[in-house]
Scaffold this motif. Structure first.
Motif, PDB file in Angstrom:
ATOM      1  N   ALA A  14       2.187   1.877  -3.537  1.00  0.00           N
ATOM      2  CA  ALA A  14       0.982   2.341  -4.273  1.00  0.00           C
ATOM      3  C   ALA A  14       1.089   3.835  -4.124  1.00  0.00           C
ATOM      4  CB  ALA A  14      -0.083   1.579  -3.978  1.00  0.00           C
ATOM      5  N   GLU A  22       0.799  -1.269   0.016  1.00  0.00           N
ATOM      6  CA  GLU A  22      -0.078   0.022   0.016  1.00  0.00           C
ATOM      7  C   GLU A  22       0.868   1.142  -0.103  1.00  0.00           C
ATOM      8  OE1 GLU A  22      -2.687  -0.163   3.016  1.00  0.00           O
ATOM      9  OE2 GLU A  22      -3.618  -1.840   2.608  1.00  0.00           O
ATOM     10  N   LYS A  28      -4.897   1.560 -10.246  1.00  0.00           N
ATOM     11  CA  LYS A  28      -5.088   0.318  -9.392  1.00  0.00           C
ATOM     12  C   LYS A  28      -3.719  -0.494  -9.418  1.00  0.00           C
ATOM     13  CE  LYS A  28      -7.515  -3.950  -8.610  1.00  0.00           C
ATOM     14  NZ  LYS A  28      -8.734  -4.885  -8.901  1.00  0.00           N
ATOM     15  N   ILE A  29      -2.924  -0.627  -8.399  1.00  0.00           N
ATOM     16  CA  ILE A  29      -1.628  -1.120  -8.263  1.00  0.00           C
ATOM     17  C   ILE A  29      -1.816  -2.657  -7.507  1.00  0.00           C
ATOM     18  CG2 ILE A  29       0.542  -0.884  -7.126  1.00  0.00           C
ATOM     19  CD1 ILE A  29       0.404   1.991  -7.690  1.00  0.00           C
ATOM     20  N   THR A  30      -1.434  -3.343  -8.203  1.00  0.00           N
ATOM     21  CA  THR A  30      -1.314  -4.662  -7.486  1.00  0.00           C
ATOM     22  C   THR A  30      -0.315  -5.201  -6.926  1.00  0.00           C
ATOM     23  OG1 THR A  30      -1.044  -5.776  -9.730  1.00  0.00           O
ATOM     24  CG2 THR A  30      -3.232  -5.668  -9.025  1.00  0.00           C
ATOM     25  N   GLU A  31       0.125  -6.558  -6.352  1.00  0.00           N
ATOM     26  CA  GLU A  31       0.844  -7.120  -5.533  1.00  0.00           C
ATOM     27  C   GLU A  31       2.138  -7.381  -6.288  1.00  0.00           C
ATOM     28  OE1 GLU A  31      -0.446  -9.809  -2.719  1.00  0.00           O
ATOM     29  OE2 GLU A  31      -2.163  -8.267  -1.977  1.00  0.00           O
ATOM     30  N   THR A  32       2.084  -7.810  -7.347  1.00  0.00           N
ATOM     31  CA  THR A  32       3.270  -8.389  -8.351  1.00  0.00           C
ATOM     32  C   THR A  32       3.917  -7.193  -9.107  1.00  0.00           C
ATOM     33  OG1 THR A  32       1.803  -8.611 -10.241  1.00  0.00           O
ATOM     34  CG2 THR A  32       1.972 -10.456  -8.592  1.00  0.00           C
ATOM     35  N   THR A  33       5.236  -7.674  -9.596  1.00  0.00           N
ATOM     36  CA  THR A  33       6.191  -6.769 -10.071  1.00  0.00           C
ATOM     37  C   THR A  33       6.733  -6.977 -11.373  1.00  0.00           C
ATOM     38  OG1 THR A  33       8.032  -7.648  -8.983  1.00  0.00           O
ATOM     39  CG2 THR A  33       6.915  -5.585  -7.805  1.00  0.00           C
ATOM     40  N   TYR A  34       6.808  -6.196 -12.346  1.00  0.00           N
ATOM     41  CA  TYR A  34       7.619  -6.287 -13.601  1.00  0.00           C
ATOM     42  C   TYR A  34       8.954  -5.945 -13.552  1.00  0.00           C
ATOM     43  CZ  TYR A  34       8.973  -6.359 -18.638  1.00  0.00           C
ATOM     44  OH  TYR A  34       9.578  -6.604 -19.801  1.00  0.00           O
TER      45      TYR A  34
END
Length: 297
Positions: A4, A1, A19-25
């Protein structure tokens, strides 16, 4: 959080919805592809130049006060180029040329151009400025110009150009030319006095390379903190086993510091940490608590 929140704060103007999720790139700095066609291409090309600007801004340390990178480039030759320098600029350019050898760049210093000749770099000092540490660095499609507002500013501008060349030169010294984005840099320090104090009484022994790092970081004051490691004449009992600096060592270091616009400041501790003095009978009477010194020793 929190991540984000950080991203939302950095995006300005903020998106209507995020909307930001929990994984990354994991985005590659080099070797990646972007798929673009048709009318998208001009925007992607311009965006790619901004990526290069981001790389340069991240590599320049300390970061300039102002940098504006544009869409064109300048083709800087590794060999056969000229740098136009006169008067008080020459000593700084000579020293700077030595640093270029690490990048396998060879450029000739000249004081004047023949008819039809063109210099890749022009350096000068603004005699009317009272802000000695400031400089302007401009890269255009025609060449590079550095204007120091004083001798320190010229030195800092040449150091910034080294960083730019290092960033843009890539991994291969076999490339004939170095492509540099055109840009305008206006730089000035945030503080007049930029100092550091180094303890030379214990632990790591500093070398001249330490001094050169301080120059690159734009320090202009160096304090050498000492307790018992200066060879005061007539007090050899204190420093004889401590590998001290001699007066001549300090004079040599001071001359070198002056050539890099660094003020060398002595720092002799007098109110504490003097056990290496007070343990000797001829100095014990100077202690505030002679009995305490005797107990410690």
């Amino acid at each position: 959080e929190l991540k984000a929140l950080e991203i939302e704060m950095e995006l300005f103007p903020p998106p209507a919805s995020i909307k930001i999720t929990e994984t990354t790139y994991q985005f590659p700095r080099n070797g990646g592809f972007i798929l673009a066609k048709g009318s998208c291409v001009p925007y992607v090309l311009r965006w790619k130049q901004e990526l290069k600007a981001l790389e340069i801004e991240m590599e320049l340390f300390p970061p300039p006060a102002s940098i504006k990178i544009t869409e064109t480039t300048y083709q800087f030759p590794r060999n056969g180029g000229f740098i136009l320098a006169k008067g008080s600029c020459v000593p700084y350019v000579l020293r700077w040329k030595q640093e270029l050898k690490a990048l396998e760049i060879d450029i000739e210093i000249i004081a004047a151009l023949k008819q039809g000749e063109h210099s890749q770099i022009t350096v000068s000092i603004d005699p009317h400025s009272d802000r000695q540490d400031d400089y302007d660095l401009n890269v255009s499609t025609d060449g590079i110009e550095i204007i120091g507002h004083g001798e320190p500013g010229l030195m800092y501008g040449l150091q910034t150009l080294i960083n730019i060349l290092l960033t843009c030169s890539g991994t291969s010294a076999l490339q004939k030319d170095i492509l540099i984005p055109t840009m305008e840099i206006h730089d000035h320090p945030s503080f007049v006095h930029r100092g550091i104090m180094l303890d030379i009484s214990r632990d790591k022994v500093y070398t001249l390379e330490t001094l050169f790092h301080l120059v690159r970081l734009r320090y202009n004051e160096l304090q050498l903190y000492t307790e018992h490691t200066f060879a005061y004449r007539g007090h050899s009992v204190v420093w004889k086993d401590a590998s001290p600096f001699t007066g001549e060592d300090i004079l040599r270091l001071d001359a070198l510091c002056r050539s890099y616009h660094i003020d060398l400041v002595p720092n002799q501790n007098c109110f504490g940490h003097l056990h290496r003095w007070l343990k000797h009978p001829e100095y014990t009477h100077l202690a505030e608590w002679v009995s305490l010194v005797a107990a410690i020793l």
